[in-house]
Design an enzyme around this catalytic site. Structure first.
Site, PDB file in Angstrom:
ATOM      1  CB  CYS A 116     -14.920  62.636 104.177  1.00 30.61           C
ATOM      2  SG  CYS A 116     -14.760  60.857 104.096  1.00 30.61           S
ATOM      3  CG  HIS A 256     -10.807  64.524 103.844  1.00 28.82           C
ATOM      4  ND1 HIS A 256     -10.924  64.043 105.130  1.00 28.82           N
ATOM      5  CD2 HIS A 256     -11.209  63.513 103.026  1.00 28.82           C
ATOM      6  CE1 HIS A 256     -11.366  62.794 105.087  1.00 28.82           C
ATOM      7  NE2 HIS A 256     -11.545  62.453 103.818  1.00 28.82           N
ATOM      8  CG  ASN A 285     -10.460  59.060 104.775  1.00 30.34           C
ATOM      9  OD1 ASN A 285     -10.977  59.764 105.643  1.00 30.34           O
ATOM     10  ND2 ASN A 285     -10.887  59.030 103.526  1.00 30.34           N
TER      11      ASN A 285
HETATM   12  N1  COA Z   1      -3.180  46.144  97.573  1.00 28.42           N
HETATM   13  C1  COA Z   1      -2.661  45.705  96.421  1.00 28.42           C
HETATM   14  N2  COA Z   1      -3.265  45.908  95.233  1.00 28.42           N
HETATM   15  C2  COA Z   1      -4.446  46.567  95.217  1.00 28.42           C
HETATM   16  C3  COA Z   1      -5.029  47.030  96.401  1.00 28.42           C
HETATM   17  C4  COA Z   1      -4.359  46.806  97.599  1.00 28.42           C
HETATM   18  N3  COA Z   1      -4.832  47.225  98.800  1.00 28.42           N
HETATM   19  N4  COA Z   1      -6.191  47.664  96.090  1.00 28.42           N
HETATM   20  C5  COA Z   1      -6.312  47.580  94.742  1.00 28.42           C
HETATM   21  N5  COA Z   1      -5.275  46.911  94.229  1.00 28.42           N
HETATM   22  C6  COA Z   1      -4.992  46.577  92.813  1.00 28.42           C
HETATM   23  C7  COA Z   1      -6.262  46.551  91.993  1.00 28.42           C
HETATM   24  O1  COA Z   1      -6.899  45.310  92.111  1.00 28.42           O
HETATM   25  C8  COA Z   1      -5.711  46.796  90.615  1.00 28.42           C
HETATM   26  O2  COA Z   1      -5.200  45.593  90.095  1.00 28.42           O
HETATM   27  P1  COA Z   1      -5.416  45.220  88.547  1.00 28.42           P
HETATM   28  O3  COA Z   1      -4.708  46.294  87.787  1.00 28.42           O
HETATM   29  O4  COA Z   1      -4.785  43.883  88.467  1.00 28.42           O
HETATM   30  O5  COA Z   1      -6.901  45.227  88.352  1.00 28.42           O
HETATM   31  C9  COA Z   1      -4.544  47.733  90.848  1.00 28.42           C
HETATM   32  O6  COA Z   1      -4.204  47.587  92.241  1.00 28.42           O
HETATM   33  C10 COA Z   1      -4.861  49.182  90.561  1.00 28.42           C
HETATM   34  O7  COA Z   1      -6.099  49.479  91.178  1.00 28.42           O
HETATM   35  P2  COA Z   1      -6.706  50.903  91.165  1.00 28.42           P
HETATM   36  O8  COA Z   1      -7.953  50.918  92.004  1.00 28.42           O
HETATM   37  O9  COA Z   1      -6.837  51.401  89.774  1.00 28.42           O
HETATM   38  O10 COA Z   1      -5.529  51.680  91.925  1.00 28.42           O
HETATM   39  P3  COA Z   1      -5.317  53.203  92.138  1.00 28.42           P
HETATM   40  O11 COA Z   1      -4.002  53.612  91.662  1.00 28.42           O
HETATM   41  O12 COA Z   1      -6.489  54.034  91.698  1.00 28.42           O
HETATM   42  O13 COA Z   1      -5.274  53.292  93.739  1.00 28.42           O
HETATM   43  C11 COA Z   1      -6.708  53.932  95.547  1.00 28.42           C
HETATM   44  C12 COA Z   1      -6.391  52.889  94.493  1.00 28.42           C
HETATM   45  C13 COA Z   1      -7.969  53.489  96.284  1.00 28.42           C
HETATM   46  C14 COA Z   1      -5.539  54.025  96.519  1.00 28.42           C
HETATM   47  C15 COA Z   1      -6.921  55.310  94.855  1.00 28.42           C
HETATM   48  O14 COA Z   1      -7.809  55.184  93.781  1.00 28.42           O
HETATM   49  C16 COA Z   1      -7.455  56.343  95.795  1.00 28.42           C
HETATM   50  O15 COA Z   1      -6.840  56.714  96.773  1.00 28.42           O
HETATM   51  N6  COA Z   1      -8.657  56.896  95.516  1.00 28.42           N
HETATM   52  C17 COA Z   1      -9.275  57.897  96.382  1.00 28.42           C
HETATM   53  C18 COA Z   1      -9.899  57.210  97.552  1.00 28.42           C
HETATM   54  C19 COA Z   1     -10.335  58.158  98.608  1.00 28.42           C
HETATM   55  O16 COA Z   1      -9.585  58.982  99.043  1.00 28.42           O
HETATM   56  N7  COA Z   1     -11.592  58.017  99.065  1.00 28.42           N
HETATM   57  C20 COA Z   1     -12.128  58.758 100.120  1.00 28.42           C
HETATM   58  C21 COA Z   1     -12.458  60.145  99.679  1.00 28.42           C
HETATM   59  S1  COA Z   1     -13.206  61.022 100.987  1.00 28.42           S
END
Ligand code: COA
Length: 330
Positions: A116, A256, A285
């Site tokens: 990215c 970004h 993204n």
């Molecule tokens: N819809 C509904 N629930 C979802 C889901 C979705 N699309 N994706 C994950 N979940 C659930 C998980 O299964 C988890 O459930 P559980 O508690 O029963 O296990 C719960 O939501 C929390 O998951 P978690 O991964 O801890 O959520 P989070 O608050 O960290 O949010 C992201 C997830 C991916 C949105 C967040 O971590 C994020 O944005 N990270 C950065 C990603 C990024 O920008 N990457 C590119 C960088 S260049």
């Protein structure tokens, strides 16, 4: 050619494929909801390329617009760099395919792999080639067809990405300071937090690899989130210091476009919430294309005006990160 003291962006362009995939559409693909996605990411919709469009097709469309904006023919391009993590194929480079599509017959072309962060790295590479006097005019493109590399059965990742491309034409000279010094860094010890483990020489294409869905992007979202906030914030401050500037000098910050919560955290840390540019709600993204698309939109909608100082910052797989500052001279 003589070395030059400044390098300016003389044109920008972007391209988003026609098809729009909303959060509601995603509800039909994986177990998720519009409310969950919007609350956690700030995303409402993303664009998805057609089956017959590859990254070079998206990149070529953005490039044509950037050249038109710059008012120069493709034959004036000496160097063409495509930043991408979703190339048309392993080789030849996507840049060579773009060259052929736009008729940049006098350019030498290569791809740059920094996930990215790629567009900012490519801007820096092209700027330095121009500063050295090796080339006069460069075309830098960030282009991604992420939809072919994400796992549409993994709700933790498939909601986050979209397809698109952005481009900038760089030329020696121009008014003001142009593209200034960058601050960039990488940490390969964290590679496995965000990667596509299958399909390369480490884990080549086999039936078993495909059955395990290793050809798709894998991510540990929470870990990535934490590093992204810290690294982008630090990089901005380092780039400002390198160029003898402070946060107060900057008119517009373009981070970004990974997630609105990451962007908000950086804004809060640096006290720049009033000057942050974001379009993550519309495009999600788009990896290396995200910064390029946002820069083009911010210029076209008048957010960035002649003489404004703009700070750009990126974070991506590797990990890779960086920031730079430019004075808009057009
Ligand atoms: N819809 C509904 N629930 C979802 C889901 C979705 N699309 N994706 C994950 N979940 C659930 C998980 O299964 C988890 O459930 P559980 O508690 O029963 O296990 C719960 O939501 C929390 O998951 P978690 O991964 O801890 O959520 P989070 O608050 O960290 O949010 C992201 C997830 C991916 C949105 C967040 O971590 C994020 O944005 N990270 C950065 C990603 C990024 O920008 N990457 C590119 C960088 S260049």
């Amino acid at each position: 050619m003589e070395p030059t003291r400044t390098v300016s962006i003389i044109g920008t362009g972007s391209y988003l494929p026609e098809k729009v995939l909303t959060n509601r559409d995603l509800e039909k693909i994986v177990e998720t909801s519009d409310e969950w996605i919007y609350a956690r990411t700030g995303m409402r919709e993303r664009h998805i390329a057609a089956a017959d469009q590859a990254s070079s097709d998206l990149g070529a469309e953005a490039a044509k617009k950037a050249l038109e904006d710059a008012g120069i023919p493709a034959t004036e391009i000496d160097l063409l760099i495509v930043a991408t993590l979703s190339p048309d194929m392993f080789f030849p480079s996507t840049a060579c395919f773009v060259q052929e599509k736009i008729g940049a017959t006098n350019a030498f072309c290569y791809d740059l792999g920094a996930a990215c962060s790629g567009f900012l790295y490519a801007l820096d590479a092209a700027k330095n080639q121009i500063l050295s006097g090796a080339v006069k005019t460069a075309l830098v493109i960030g282009s991604e067809k992420m939809s072919t590399f994400i796992d549409w059965e993994d709700r933790g990742t498939c909601i986050l990405f979209g397809d698109g491309a952005g481009a900038a034409v760089l030329r020696a000279g121009g008014e003001g300071r142009g593209i200034m010094q960058s601050a960039m860094g990488s940490d390969g010890s964290l590679a496995d937090l965000l990667w596509t483990p299958g399909g390369g020489s480490r884990n080549p294409a086999t039936h078993e690899m495909i059955d395990q869905r290793q050809q798709y992007l894998k991510m540990q979202g929470r870990e990535v989130f934490k590093h992204a906030v810290v690294r982008m914030g630090e990089a901005v401050l380092q780039a400002l210091e390198k160029n003898n500037l402070t946060v107060d000098d900057i008119k517009c910050f373009i981070p970004h476009q990974a997630n609105i919560r990451i962007i908000d955290s950086i804004a809060k840390r640096l006290g720049i919430a009033d000057r942050i540019y974001t379009n993550v709600d519309k495009y999600a993204n788009t990896s290396s294309a995200a910064l390029a698309i946002a820069l083009d939109e911010a210029v076209k909608d008048g957010t960035i005006q002649k003489g404004d100082l703009v700070a750009l910052t990126v974070f991506g797989g590797g990990f890779t990160w960086g920031a730079n500052v430019l004075e808009w001279g057009k």
